[in-house]
Write a protein that holds these residues in place. Structure first.
Motif, PDB file in Angstrom:
ATOM      1  N   ILE A  98       0.849  -1.198   0.000  1.00 32.84           N
ATOM      2  CA  ILE A  98       0.000   0.000   0.000  1.00 32.84           C
ATOM      3  C   ILE A  98       0.879   1.240   0.000  1.00 32.84           C
ATOM      4  O   ILE A  98       1.794   1.374   0.817  1.00 32.84           O
ATOM      5  CB  ILE A  98      -0.937   0.051   1.221  1.00 32.84           C
ATOM      6  N   ILE A  99       0.571   2.146  -0.914  1.00 35.60           N
ATOM      7  CA  ILE A  99       1.254   3.428  -1.017  1.00 35.60           C
ATOM      8  C   ILE A  99       0.260   4.517  -0.638  1.00 35.60           C
ATOM      9  O   ILE A  99      -0.889   4.499  -1.080  1.00 35.60           O
ATOM     10  CB  ILE A  99       1.756   3.668  -2.452  1.00 35.60           C
ATOM     11  N   ALA A 100       0.684   5.459   0.185  1.00 37.66           N
ATOM     12  CA  ALA A 100      -0.178   6.588   0.549  1.00 37.66           C
ATOM     13  C   ALA A 100       0.375   7.855  -0.078  1.00 37.66           C
ATOM     14  O   ALA A 100       1.585   8.097  -0.070  1.00 37.66           O
ATOM     15  CB  ALA A 100      -0.252   6.739   2.068  1.00 37.66           C
ATOM     16  N   TYR A 119       4.688   2.476   1.819  1.00 38.39           N
ATOM     17  CA  TYR A 119       5.450   3.592   1.255  1.00 38.39           C
ATOM     18  C   TYR A 119       4.561   4.821   1.329  1.00 38.39           C
ATOM     19  O   TYR A 119       3.396   4.772   0.926  1.00 38.39           O
ATOM     20  CB  TYR A 119       5.830   3.296  -0.200  1.00 38.39           C
ATOM     21  N   VAL A 120       5.094   5.920   1.856  1.00 40.08           N
ATOM     22  CA  VAL A 120       4.293   7.132   2.053  1.00 40.08           C
ATOM     23  C   VAL A 120       4.981   8.310   1.383  1.00 40.08           C
ATOM     24  O   VAL A 120       6.156   8.596   1.650  1.00 40.08           O
ATOM     25  CB  VAL A 120       4.087   7.445   3.553  1.00 40.08           C
ATOM     26  N   ASN A 178       8.424   8.444   3.316  1.00 38.84           N
ATOM     27  CA  ASN A 178       9.584   8.083   2.503  1.00 38.84           C
ATOM     28  C   ASN A 178      10.130   9.264   1.712  1.00 38.84           C
ATOM     29  O   ASN A 178      11.342   9.478   1.655  1.00 38.84           O
ATOM     30  CB  ASN A 178       9.215   6.971   1.501  1.00 38.84           C
ATOM     31  N   THR A 179       9.209  10.005   1.074  1.00 37.69           N
ATOM     32  CA  THR A 179       9.607  11.040   0.133  1.00 37.69           C
ATOM     33  C   THR A 179       8.714  12.255   0.278  1.00 37.69           C
ATOM     34  O   THR A 179       7.497  12.118   0.425  1.00 37.69           O
ATOM     35  CB  THR A 179       9.513  10.518  -1.319  1.00 37.69           C
ATOM     36  N   VAL A 193       5.795   5.075  -8.081  1.00 38.01           N
ATOM     37  CA  VAL A 193       6.266   4.078  -7.115  1.00 38.01           C
ATOM     38  C   VAL A 193       5.509   2.762  -7.308  1.00 38.01           C
ATOM     39  O   VAL A 193       6.094   1.677  -7.265  1.00 38.01           O
ATOM     40  CB  VAL A 193       6.099   4.591  -5.669  1.00 38.01           C
ATOM     41  N   ALA A 194       4.202   2.867  -7.535  1.00 37.51           N
ATOM     42  CA  ALA A 194       3.392   1.664  -7.745  1.00 37.51           C
ATOM     43  C   ALA A 194       3.870   0.896  -8.970  1.00 37.51           C
ATOM     44  O   ALA A 194       3.997  -0.344  -8.939  1.00 37.51           O
ATOM     45  CB  ALA A 194       1.917   2.044  -7.896  1.00 37.51           C
ATOM     46  N   ARG A 195       4.166   1.609 -10.047  1.00 37.20           N
ATOM     47  CA  ARG A 195       4.651   0.934 -11.253  1.00 37.20           C
ATOM     48  C   ARG A 195       5.994   0.253 -10.996  1.00 37.20           C
ATOM     49  O   ARG A 195       6.251  -0.850 -11.503  1.00 37.20           O
ATOM     50  CB  ARG A 195       4.763   1.934 -12.407  1.00 37.20           C
ATOM     51  N   GLU A 196       6.833   0.897 -10.197  1.00 36.19           N
ATOM     52  CA  GLU A 196       8.127   0.297  -9.836  1.00 36.19           C
ATOM     53  C   GLU A 196       7.925  -1.006  -9.065  1.00 36.19           C
ATOM     54  O   GLU A 196       8.583  -2.020  -9.347  1.00 36.19           O
ATOM     55  CB  GLU A 196       8.929   1.294  -8.995  1.00 36.19           C
TER      56      GLU A 196
END
Length: 252
Positions: A98-100, A119-120, A178-179, A193-196
């Motif tokens: 999950i990415i936020a 990952y945020v 994270n960033t 990031v999701a594609r990575e």
């Protein structure tokens, strides 16, 4: 797919869950909790979806619980916490990265859910707080477990016990962001990031993620413990006084 104030879309093997209630700063209702939970649960056994993004769009992530909706639900049924608890269980039991994407304010559950994410990304204008203490309440969502582990006891104490707000820079230093990117760019960067992640070997990602994270049963046990204490606190004189003061301020 749109259902009320939650919009769910899919692209490049990623499910994107967007809170869309801009007139209320994306304050989360019981129905929204239910829809977010469903959006997470329904991809768990779908090999075509390899990542999840949670975003509030540009300008605000979420103001946390919709207090008016919460109070109405609490008045009508004692199990009002069940929708939020179901959402938290969905996060705890989820097996997909999950990415936020956080642009603007992230309050209460908005900040708590980030500690269940992998990952945020945050904009420079993002702020983070979990001020349950101001309503005479206690931490929720296994935050009393995850926050100290992630950013250390002292920072967790400042946020959860003192009710302090963290800037994006402070959150990055604390380790739960994270960033940091420019305002308006969090969702675009989250999709990158999701594609990575989606290009990586999916089984290896799943196993590695499982090794890195707290065991689901540990998380759900703490969620249940906090929920029980939270329910007790709702009946306390401190919480009742704080909620009454909140309602009076809203009426002025």
């Amino acid at each position: 797919m749109a259902n009320g104030n939650i919009v769910v879309t899919e692209e490049h093997a990623t499910r994107v869950i967007t809170l869309r209630r801009p007139n209320k700063k994306n304050a989360i209702t019981q129905d929204m909790y239910r829809e977010m939970s469903r959006a997470i649960d329904t991809v768990q056994n779908n090999p075509d979806i390899r990542c999840i993004i949670i975003t509030g769009g540009s300008g605000v992530f979420t103001a946390g619980d919709d207090i008016d909706d919460f109070l109405k639900a609490d008045t009508s049924r004692p199990e009002t916490l069940s929708n939020a608890a179901k959402f938290l269980y969905s996060l705890a039991l989820n097996v997909k990265p999950i990415i936020a994407a956080v642009d603007g304010a992230s309050v209460g559950m908005g900040t708590v859910m980030l500690f269940h994410c992998d990952y945020v990304l945050a904009s420079t204008s993002a702020t983070f707080s979990a001020p349950y203490i101001n309503l005479g309440l206690i931490p929720v969502g296994a935050s009393s477990l995850l926050m100290p582990r992630t950013m250390g006891y002292q920072r967790a104490f400042a946020m959860l016990v003192m009710g302090r707000t963290f800037s994006a820079a402070q959150a990055e230093t604390a380790g739960f962001v994270n960033t940091v990117v420019s305002p308006g760019h969090t969702e675009v960067e989250a999709r990158k990031v999701a594609r990575e992640i989606c290009k990586l070997p999916s089984e290896a990602v799943a196993i590695s993620r499982k090794l890195l994270r707290a065991a689901p049963e540990e998380l759900t046990r703490r969620i249940d413990q906090e929920a029980h204490l939270f329910g007790e606190r709702l009946k306390s004189s401190e919480a009742i006084a704080a909620f009454n003061a909140f309602v009076m301020r809203r009426r002025r």
